[in-house]
Design a protein around this motif. Structure first.
Motif, PDB file in Angstrom:
ATOM      1  N   CYS A  74     -51.155 -46.143  -4.709  1.00 55.04           N
ATOM      2  CA  CYS A  74     -50.070 -46.791  -3.978  1.00 55.04           C
ATOM      3  C   CYS A  74     -50.224 -46.488  -2.488  1.00 55.04           C
ATOM      4  N   GLN A  76     -48.025 -46.557  -0.199  1.00 58.41           N
ATOM      5  CA  GLN A  76     -46.866 -45.883   0.374  1.00 58.41           C
ATOM      6  C   GLN A  76     -46.758 -44.418  -0.068  1.00 58.41           C
ATOM      7  N   CYS A  77     -46.989 -44.130  -1.379  1.00 52.29           N
ATOM      8  CA  CYS A  77     -46.738 -42.769  -1.860  1.00 52.29           C
ATOM      9  C   CYS A  77     -47.959 -42.087  -2.456  1.00 52.29           C
ATOM     10  N   ARG A  95     -46.716 -52.080  -9.208  1.00 53.29           N
ATOM     11  CA  ARG A  95     -45.454 -51.390  -8.908  1.00 53.29           C
ATOM     12  C   ARG A  95     -45.597 -49.961  -9.402  1.00 53.29           C
ATOM     13  N   HIS A 100     -42.476 -48.932  -5.317  1.00 60.06           N
ATOM     14  CA  HIS A 100     -43.228 -49.653  -4.277  1.00 60.06           C
ATOM     15  C   HIS A 100     -44.025 -50.765  -4.936  1.00 60.06           C
ATOM     16  N   GLU A 101     -43.993 -51.939  -4.329  1.00 52.04           N
ATOM     17  CA  GLU A 101     -44.708 -53.095  -4.859  1.00 52.04           C
ATOM     18  C   GLU A 101     -45.754 -53.539  -3.853  1.00 52.04           C
ATOM     19  N   THR A 102     -46.953 -53.789  -4.359  1.00 51.56           N
ATOM     20  CA  THR A 102     -48.031 -54.219  -3.480  1.00 51.56           C
ATOM     21  C   THR A 102     -48.936 -55.204  -4.220  1.00 51.56           C
TER      22      THR A 102
END
Length: 135
Positions: A74, A76-77, A95, A100-102
Motif C-alpha cells: 500500500c 499510504q501505509c 484496498r 486505503h484504495e489504490t
C-alpha cells in the motif's frame, strides 16, 4: 443492487469507484421501462445477473500480491497482505486493511477472473460486501 450501488456512489463522490467514464449512462428507471415477456428456462430468482447489472466484484487476497517479481504494498501505509481486490469497469483496485484504495494498473478484469473463485453472494452496498469479507 445496481440502484443501491448508484446511490452509494453518488453519496461518496470522493471514492475512486465514483468516477464513471464519460460514455457511461445512468440506468433507466425500472418503472418507466416497457415490459417485455420472455419465455426463459429458469425462474427469475435462479438467474445469474448479467455483468451489466453488477457494479463490481470483490474478493479477499490474504497473501502478498506479487507482480513482476515485486511484492505490492500500500503506498499510504506499507501493508503488503490482507487485501480486498475490487474489479470495477475492467480495472482492479486494491484496498488494504486500513481502507486505503489504490488502482493497480498491472491487473485487469481478466486477471481478476482467473484468480477469483465463483461469486457466492451479492451485496447491496460496498460496505456490506466489505463487512462480509471481514474488512
Amino acid at each position: 443492487m445496481q440502484q443501491e450501488t448508484a446511490k452509494w456512489l453518488q453519496a461518496h463522490p470522493e471514492s475512486p469507484f465514483s468516477q464513471t467514464p464519460a460514455s457511461a449512462s445512468t440506468p433507466a428507471d425500472p418503472d418507466s421501462a416497457p415490459v417485455v415477456e420472455v419465455d426463459d428456462f429458469l425462474p427469475p430468482d435462479l438467474r445469474v445477473p448479467s455483468r451489466d447489472e453488477i457494479a463490481g466484484m470483490m474478493m479477499r487476497y490474504d497473501k502478498p500480491l506479487i507482480l513482476n517479481g515485486e511484492v505490492r504494498s500500500c503506498p499510504q501505509c506499507g501493508a503488503y497482505r490482507d487485501w480486498i481486490l475490487l474489479s470495477v469497469r475492467d480495472e482492479v483496485w486494491l484496498r488494504c486493511r486500513v481502507g486505503h484504495e489504490t488502482l493497480e494498473p498491472r491487473l485487469n478484469a481478466a486477471w481478476y477472473n482467473r484468480n477469483s473463485g465463483p461469486m457466492d453472494r451479492m451485496h447491496p452496498t460496498l460496505e456490506d460486501g466489505l463487512n462480509h469479507l471481514g474488512h
